[in-house]
Write a protein that holds these residues in place. Structure first.
Motif, short mmCIF file in Angstrom:
data_model
loop_
_atom_site.label_atom_id
_atom_site.label_comp_id
_atom_site.label_asym_id
_atom_site.label_seq_id
_atom_site.Cartn_x
_atom_site.Cartn_y
_atom_site.Cartn_z
N PHE A 1 3.21 -5.22 -10.55
CA PHE A 1 2.84 -4.98 -9.15
C PHE A 1 2.21 -3.60 -9.00
N THR A 2 1.22 -3.51 -8.13
CA THR A 2 0.61 -2.21 -7.82
C THR A 2 0.12 -2.24 -6.38
N PHE A 3 0.14 -1.07 -5.74
CA PHE A 3 -0.47 -0.97 -4.42
C PHE A 3 -1.27 0.32 -4.32
N VAL A 4 -2.29 0.27 -3.46
CA VAL A 4 -3.21 1.39 -3.29
C VAL A 4 -3.15 1.84 -1.84
N PHE A 5 -3.04 3.15 -1.65
CA PHE A 5 -2.85 3.76 -0.34
C PHE A 5 -4.05 4.67 -0.06
N GLY A 6 -4.81 4.43 1.00
CA GLY A 6 -5.96 5.29 1.21
C GLY A 6 -6.72 4.97 2.49
N HIS B 1 -7.31 -4.83 -3.01
CA HIS B 1 -8.49 -5.04 -2.17
C HIS B 1 -9.00 -3.68 -1.69
N THR B 2 -10.00 -3.14 -2.35
CA THR B 2 -10.50 -1.80 -2.05
C THR B 2 -11.97 -1.82 -1.68
N THR B 3 -12.43 -0.70 -1.13
CA THR B 3 -13.85 -0.55 -0.82
C THR B 3 -14.17 0.95 -0.79
N GLY B 4 -15.39 1.32 -0.35
CA GLY B 4 -15.75 2.72 -0.24
C GLY B 4 -14.77 3.44 0.66
N GLY B 5 -14.42 4.69 0.30
CA GLY B 5 -13.38 5.43 1.02
C GLY B 5 -12.07 5.38 0.28
N ASN C 1 -11.72 0.46 8.65
CA ASN C 1 -12.51 1.30 9.56
C ASN C 1 -12.26 2.78 9.31
N SER C 2 -12.03 3.14 8.04
CA SER C 2 -11.79 4.53 7.61
C SER C 2 -10.45 5.09 8.08
N THR C 3 -9.52 4.22 8.46
CA THR C 3 -8.17 4.66 8.80
C THR C 3 -7.23 4.33 7.64
N LEU C 4 -6.04 4.92 7.69
CA LEU C 4 -5.08 4.80 6.59
C LEU C 4 -4.61 3.35 6.43
N ARG C 5 -4.73 2.84 5.20
CA ARG C 5 -4.38 1.44 4.91
C ARG C 5 -3.65 1.32 3.57
N VAL C 6 -2.93 0.21 3.44
CA VAL C 6 -2.27 -0.15 2.18
C VAL C 6 -2.83 -1.49 1.71
N THR C 7 -3.20 -1.55 0.46
CA THR C 7 -3.58 -2.82 -0.16
C THR C 7 -2.73 -3.00 -1.41
N TYR C 8 -2.54 -4.22 -1.83
CA TYR C 8 -1.63 -4.45 -2.95
C TYR C 8 -2.13 -5.60 -3.82
#
Length: 713
Positions: A261-266, A642-646, A567-574
């Motif tokens: 498992f991994t998650f990305v915060f950004g 699920h990531t994108t620019g930013g 929308n360039s706000t803080l999000r978590v994807t996993y």
């Protein structure tokens, strides 16, 4: 060089991959899909990730300089982000004497860290949903009145927050304006450069490997946040002290396994996951192919010259990479949309929604009608914007046209005139009028051939032949201020830009007679008259319907967990650590190693050179604690986040919240994830923390930094 792709037989990979995650998702951290995260292996709770009442992981994640993401990895404010996010800052400190881009930079202690005026990081102290307050009293208003009321309500809501002096509140819509959230932001302004590897590590693979897997890039750099004596934000001062964070991330150097498992915060930039099928179809079959086509012509023309002339190759290297970046991304996006049958799936989903809620059919029918009506204008918009952007001669002419308009409207003052001249000087620095004449000739022909006559200026059909255009453009150039050949006021080169602007009134007179200006003005004015207004009018109607369609989806599909577009706000994807099977009989493993760097090594090459010290470390196998079970040092890995620019610079974390990687790119075959996430193909690419610490320790000998960190072995 042996350029292995690490392609294995399909027998090593199951015919059908099993995926636990149903959708992707860039989740607001106060509304996490905790059940699915735990089903995929997460050990911590949603409160451990985001809790405004006590220290949590969100306190270690910041927006870096308004664009990328970064994370705190020590109790003394040590900050980790991508090399490409810090590139401009590193470049600003570089000189012939101290070439930090080529050689890298590592402070020996805190006294050696370099200040960066203007660079900031933003913490999110809290997130509050404010939908009810923002939409109050708007239910029975028309669109224009409703928006005015929303704007007024937003100001009232912002005024109602009790903020500290160093805080601000920003309110942003999600779900196309169906919900609103307030973000309490704290901005720190004293950010110092601590360390960065040389570009031969931080940008290894550069343009060729961009968006591509397997990848072998050490895309990281280090900074430090400083604060005043009370640990609060402050402008740069030698009296400031390292920031003491509420929370910092432990750094794990444990081996990774497939399906971990991994998650990305950004802070992801922008996605459009909820468009109707027709919108995706237009992107896939018309919009992206148009933009790809323009850039393909520009790149081919540049490449022909760059391959035969070393001076041009160096001058245009950065420019070429910039053009190629989204050209490559859009190609992958189109292929991914086709391969994942994005349009077909959306059409089926729309019929499913209609079966549950017949009121959705008129909305979809109207969207189909509007997108169909908008299509020719949208296509012309794509061609126009890409031609004007990629034909530098036209782009320069457009800048002069903007100057002319501002001057004649009395809007030019010393400040914006200086800014305009600086922009021109920057463009001209790496501009070859002779080479761009070829690019412009080709792109004018493409525009003339691809654009219906209704969108073209009078007599534009004479520009359909690229070979004839070259003679035409070269003749224009001889008389043009734009190309620097029709200079004035004694100016002999573009470098005499101050002389060119010494008499603005005379310059305006010359520009009006400049053939390149005249043709550019004709193209631009025709576009503004025939396309822009109609496109914008239809888009406004689409936006209103898209808001309604979004609300209907959420009201009707009770089984689906919805997340808002980025929308360039803080999000978590996993997701999970995974390799991929992008094509028949092709399998990409999830991990690359230092041996792969050496397989790609080309001495002296601007993309694939390797520092001698790193070669020596590889040859002696001095890997220490950073090797994995294979005996090699892992470099990059992929997962289904699920990531994108930013998300560049975002922390990749394991099931226990330890830092295991640094997000920096996506796999080309899955770049359609901005529109249609598919866990079969969508992969984000991360630098392994083992490689980061290996470079800091063995290559940079910056062990003092390691002593700050909490390293999980």
């Amino acid at each position: 060089m042996n350029r292995k792709n690490i392609l294995l037989s399909a027998i090593l990979f199951p015919a059908v991959m099993a995926f636990g995650q149903q959708y992707g998702g860039m989740w607001i951290p106060t509304e996490l899909n905790e059940k699915e995260m735990k089903d995929l292996g997460m050990k911590i709770s949603a409160k451990d990730i985001f809790d405004p009442s006590k220290p949590s992981i969100k306190d270690a994640v910041v927006q870096f300089n308004g664009g990328c993401t970064a994370e705190i990895i020590s109790p003394q404010g040590l900050l980790l982000t991508n090399h490409h996010c810090g590139y401009g800052i590193i470049q600003g400190h570089s000189s012939v004497k101290n070439d930090y881009l080529s050689d890298g930079f590592w402070a020996k202690d805190m006294n050696g860290e370099l200040a960066n005026p203007g660079v900031t990081v933003d913490f999110i102290a809290d997130i509050k949903e404010v939908t009810g307050q923002v939409l109050a009293g708007t239910q029975n208003l028309d669109d224009k009145a409703s928006q005015a009321a929303i704007n007024a309500n937003i100001e009232k809501v912002k005024a109602g927050f009790k903020l500290e002096d160093w805080q601000k509140v920003v309110i942003k819509p999600v779900y196309y304006g169906n919900k609103y959230y307030a973000y309490i932001i704290e901005t720190y302004k004293d950010i110092r450069l601590v360390g960065a590897p040389p570009s031969s590590i931080g940008k290894f693979g550069s343009d060729t490997d961009n968006w591509v897997w397997p990848r072998h890039t050490g895309d990281f750099s280090m900074f430090r946040i400083y604060a005043d004596k009370n640990n609060k934000p402050a402008e740069y001062s030698k009296d400031n002290i390292p920031y003491k964070p509420k929370y910092f991330l432990p750094v794990s150097i444990k081996d990774k396994q497939e399906n971990d498992f991994t998650f990305v915060f950004g802070f992801p930039g922008r996605t459009t996951e909820y468009l109707p099928a027709i919108a995706v179809e237009k992107i896939m079959t018309e919009i992206d192919p148009a933009m790809i086509g323009v850039r393909e012509v520009a790149l081919k023309t540049l490449n022909e010259k760059m391959r035969t002339d070393n001076e041009t190759r160096i001058k245009y290297a950065s420019k070429y990479a910039s053009v190629a970046n989204y050209w490559k991304k859009w190609i992958g996006e189109v292929e991914g949309l086709k391969k994942s049958d994005a349009v077909g799936k959306k059409k089926v989903y729309e019929q499913t929604l209609i079966a549950k809620n017949p009121n959705i059919k008129p909305t979809i029918d109207q969207l189909n009608q509007l997108y169909t009506e908008q299509a020719p204008y949208a296509l012309n918009r794509s061609y126009y914007s890409e031609v004007m952007r990629n034909a530098e001669t036209l782009s320069l002419a457009n800048q002069y046209l903007n100057f002319m308009q501002s001057y004649e409207e009395g809007k030019i003052n010393d400040q914006n005139l200086s800014a305009f001249k600086n922009r021109l000087t920057s463009t001209y620095k790496d501009y070859s009028g002779e080479l761009d004449a070829k690019v412009t000739a080709q792109l004018l022909a493409l525009y003339a051939n691809k654009t219906p006559e209704q969108f073209l200026p009078a007599n534009f059909s004479q520009l359909k032949d690229a070979d004839k255009n070259l003679d035409t453009v070269e003749n224009w150039s001889k008389k043009s201020v734009v190309t620097g050949r029709g200079m004035m006021n004694g100016a002999t080169a573009i470098s005499d830009i101050d002389k060119v602007f010494a008499n603005p009134a005379e310059l305006i007179k010359n520009l009006k007679n400049d053939p390149i200006i005249q043709w550019t003005a004709a193209i631009k004015n025709t576009y503004l008259t025939k396309t822009e207004g109609k496109y914008a009018e239809l888009q406004s109607q689409i936006d209103v319907l898209q808001k309604k369609f979004m609300a209907q989806q959420m009201e009707t599909d009770k089984d689906r967990k919805f997340f808002p577009d980025a929308n360039s706000t803080l999000r978590v994807t996993y997701g999970q650590v995974k390799g991929s099977n992008p094509k028949d009989a092709v399998y990409y493993g999830y991990q690359t190693h230092l041996a792969g760097v050496m397989e790609k090594y080309i001495p002296g090459d601007y993309e694939f050179d390797v520092p001698k010290k790193l070669v020596n470390i590889y040859n002696t196998k001095d890997y220490g604690i950073y090797k994995d079970k294979t005996g090699d040092v892992p470099v990059n890995f992929t997962a289904t986040n699920h990531t994108t620019g930013g998300n560049s610079g975002s922390p990749a974390l394991d099931a226990n919240g330890n830092l295991i990687g640094l997000n920096f790119d996506r796999q080309w075959e899955g770049t359609m994830s901005d529109i249609n996430f598919d866990p079969r193909f969508s992969r984000n690419i991360m630098v392994d923390t083992k490689y980061i610490l290996f470079i800091v320790d063995k290559y940079a000998d910056a062990k003092w930094l390691l002593k700050e960190m909490k390293i999980v072995k």
